[in-house]
Design a protein around this motif. Structure first.
Motif, PDB file in Angstrom:
ATOM      1  N   TYR A   1       0.848  -1.201   0.000  1.00 15.23           N
ATOM      2  CA  TYR A   1       0.000   0.000   0.000  1.00 15.23           C
ATOM      3  C   TYR A   1       0.884   1.253   0.000  1.00 15.23           C
TER       4      TYR A   1
ATOM      5  N   LEU B   1       2.732   1.595  -3.356  1.00 19.50           N
ATOM      6  CA  LEU B   1       1.844   2.113  -4.408  1.00 19.50           C
ATOM      7  C   LEU B   1       1.717   3.631  -4.290  1.00 19.50           C
TER       8      LEU B   1
ATOM      9  N   TYR C   1       2.933   6.646  -7.052  1.00 17.37           N
ATOM     10  CA  TYR C   1       2.127   7.763  -7.553  1.00 17.37           C
ATOM     11  C   TYR C   1       2.827   9.085  -7.241  1.00 17.37           C
TER      12      TYR C   1
ATOM     13  N   TYR D   1      -4.770  13.793 -12.831  1.00 15.51           N
ATOM     14  CA  TYR D   1      -5.086  12.379 -13.058  1.00 15.51           C
ATOM     15  C   TYR D   1      -4.454  11.508 -11.961  1.00 15.51           C
TER      16      TYR D   1
ATOM     17  N   ARG E   1      -6.026  11.959  -8.558  1.00 13.58           N
ATOM     18  CA  ARG E   1      -7.324  11.264  -8.492  1.00 13.58           C
ATOM     19  C   ARG E   1      -7.103   9.795  -8.162  1.00 13.58           C
ATOM     20  N   LYS E   2      -6.092   9.203  -8.800  1.00 10.76           N
ATOM     21  CA  LYS E   2      -5.773   7.793  -8.546  1.00 10.76           C
ATOM     22  C   LYS E   2      -5.329   7.612  -7.092  1.00 10.76           C
TER      23      LYS E   2
ATOM     24  N   GLU F   1      -8.286   7.723  -4.874  1.00 13.21           N
ATOM     25  CA  GLU F   1      -9.030   6.459  -4.919  1.00 13.21           C
ATOM     26  C   GLU F   1      -8.365   5.427  -4.005  1.00 13.21           C
ATOM     27  N   LEU F   2      -7.048   5.441  -3.997  1.00 15.68           N
ATOM     28  CA  LEU F   2      -6.301   4.519  -3.141  1.00 15.68           C
ATOM     29  C   LEU F   2      -6.574   4.843  -1.671  1.00 15.68           C
TER      30      LEU F   2
ATOM     31  N   LYS G   1      -9.171   6.417  -0.504  1.00 20.95           N
ATOM     32  CA  LYS G   1     -10.586   6.140  -0.218  1.00 20.95           C
ATOM     33  C   LYS G   1     -10.810   4.683   0.089  1.00 20.95           C
ATOM     34  N   LEU G   2     -10.072   3.827  -0.618  1.00 23.73           N
ATOM     35  CA  LEU G   2     -10.202   2.384  -0.387  1.00 23.73           C
ATOM     36  C   LEU G   2     -10.009   2.061   1.083  1.00 23.73           C
ATOM     37  N   GLY G   3      -9.042   2.730   1.694  1.00 18.67           N
ATOM     38  CA  GLY G   3      -8.751   2.492   3.108  1.00 18.67           C
ATOM     39  C   GLY G   3      -9.838   3.009   4.021  1.00 18.67           C
ATOM     40  N   ARG G   4     -10.618   3.962   3.504  1.00 18.79           N
ATOM     41  CA  ARG G   4     -11.657   4.565   4.370  1.00 18.79           C
ATOM     42  C   ARG G   4     -13.048   4.069   4.017  1.00 18.79           C
ATOM     43  N   ALA G   5     -13.175   3.222   2.991  1.00 21.59           N
ATOM     44  CA  ALA G   5     -14.499   2.820   2.492  1.00 21.59           C
ATOM     45  C   ALA G   5     -15.407   2.378   3.628  1.00 21.59           C
ATOM     46  N   GLY G   6     -16.597   2.882   3.611  1.00 21.92           N
ATOM     47  CA  GLY G   6     -17.591   2.449   4.571  1.00 21.92           C
ATOM     48  C   GLY G   6     -17.552   3.192   5.891  1.00 21.92           C
TER      49      GLY G   6
END
Lengths: 172, 167
Positions: free
Chosen positions: B80, B83, B87, B151, B154-155, B158-159, B161-166
């Motif tokens: 993580y 990645l 970026y 761009y 934004r990517k 998204e990365l 956000k994945l960790g915060r989803a929900g």
């Protein structure tokens, strides 16, 4: 068949079910689950030559599977927002069970996966690994999170999942 | 099957390959023009542009190594972070493109425009060259600085956000 192919086939045979469950925790849509599964297979195939046995085969496999799922989720990010799940598909329950029990079991499983998908990424990964029977030490190896933190997180997640499944049941 | 890679890796690899081919072609073409040129200042400007192309190839090869996908067999936490870093590295490359990409070629072209004017004494040609070069390189600058960075951000979002989803 060479060593690589043999090892790959052994992985698919031994962990096919676990990988199916893992992708269900990332994607609600059946087609996206299938895509993700293919990507994980590909990542495993590519990683085999580098496998030196420093970690167990199981933790190695889960690392690759979860890391591939993270990458795939970002790539699909914007697409997924436009797409809606067409339908859920899970492993067919045993036909030895009576039909009504099978339906209830499938419904429970669906609710559980739905609740897991709502969790933040790290929580989702910890739960998936725990449900697949990995020990705290193995989860630590896969995730790079201390065992104490895993224990605390799992106890919080048990409550959260129980609550969210309970709410879902009441709504029905 | 083994050549398949993620969307991000493909975009970055394609960009690097395109720049390297473009740079090599540019270096050869302007190197040849420098060799053939009779006027000293024109020759210097061509040589400067050829050297700029070589510099771009060197800089990309040296600094874009992080575009290689982080190894997937490392722990999830390490992956993580890797990645995120890849970026960040690409954002840095785009942000600094004005210095390592735009400035060397642009200054060579400005020198070329001046050398042309010195030989031809034609203000119309000078203005045309200046406008063309500045508009083109202004667009390249904007493309890197604004569109490219947006761009990638934004990517990265998204990365995150994945960790915060929900939550």
């Amino acid at each position: 068949m060479n060593d690589r192919e043999e090892f790959f086939r052994r992985l698919l045979t031994g962990y096919g079910g676990a990988l199916q469950r893992l992708v269900s925790c990332y994607e609600a849509d059946a087609a996206l689950r299938e895509d993700l599964l293919q990507e994980i297979y590909l990542a495993l195939w590519q990683a085999i030559p580098r496998f030196r046995g420093d970690s167990s085969e199981r933790t190695w496999l889960y690392r690759i599977a979860h890391n591939t799922a993270i990458s795939a989720s970002i790539s699909r990010g914007r697409r997924s927002k436009r797409e809606h799940p067409i339908g859920e598909h899970f492993d067919p329950p045993s036909t030895a069970e009576p039909a009504d029990r099978r339906i209830v079991a499938e419904e429970e499983r669906r609710t559980l996966f739905e609740a897991i998908r709502q969790l933040p990424l790290e929580d989702r990964q910890v739960v998936t690994l725990h449900l697949d029977g990995l020990s705290y030490a193995e989860i630590e190896q896969v995730m790079d999170v201390s065992q104490a933190a895993i224990a605390t997180r799992l106890s919080r997640l048990r409550r959260r999942l129980t609550d969210s499944i309970g709410v879902g049941e009441k709504r029905k | 099957m083994e050549n398949k890679s993620t969307e991000f890796e493909r975009i970055i690899s394609r960009r690097d390959l395109r720049e390297i081919i473009f740079g090599a072609a540019g270096a050869i073409a302007f190197g040849y023009l420098a060799y053939r040129s009779a006027d000293l200042l024109t020759r210097v400007s061509y040589a400067w542009i050829a050297a700029s192309f070589l510099w771009i190839i060197y800089w990309l090869r040296r600094n874009s190594y992080l575009h290689r996908s982080p190894a997937r067999d490392q722990s999830v936490g390490a992956y993580y972070r890797a990645l995120f870093d890849s970026y960040e590295q690409q954002v840095w490359l785009l942000r600094t493109a004005k210095l390592w990409y735009v400035l060397p070629i642009w200054s060579g072209l400005m020198l070329f425009a001046f050398a042309t004017w010195r030989v031809q004494h034609n203000i119309g040609v000078l203005l045309t060259l200046l406008i063309t070069f500045n508009v083109t390189f202004g667009f390249v600058w904007w493309l890197n600085q604004s569109w490219g960075v947006r761009y990638l951000r934004r990517k990265q979002e998204e990365l995150a956000k994945l960790g915060r989803a929900g939550e």
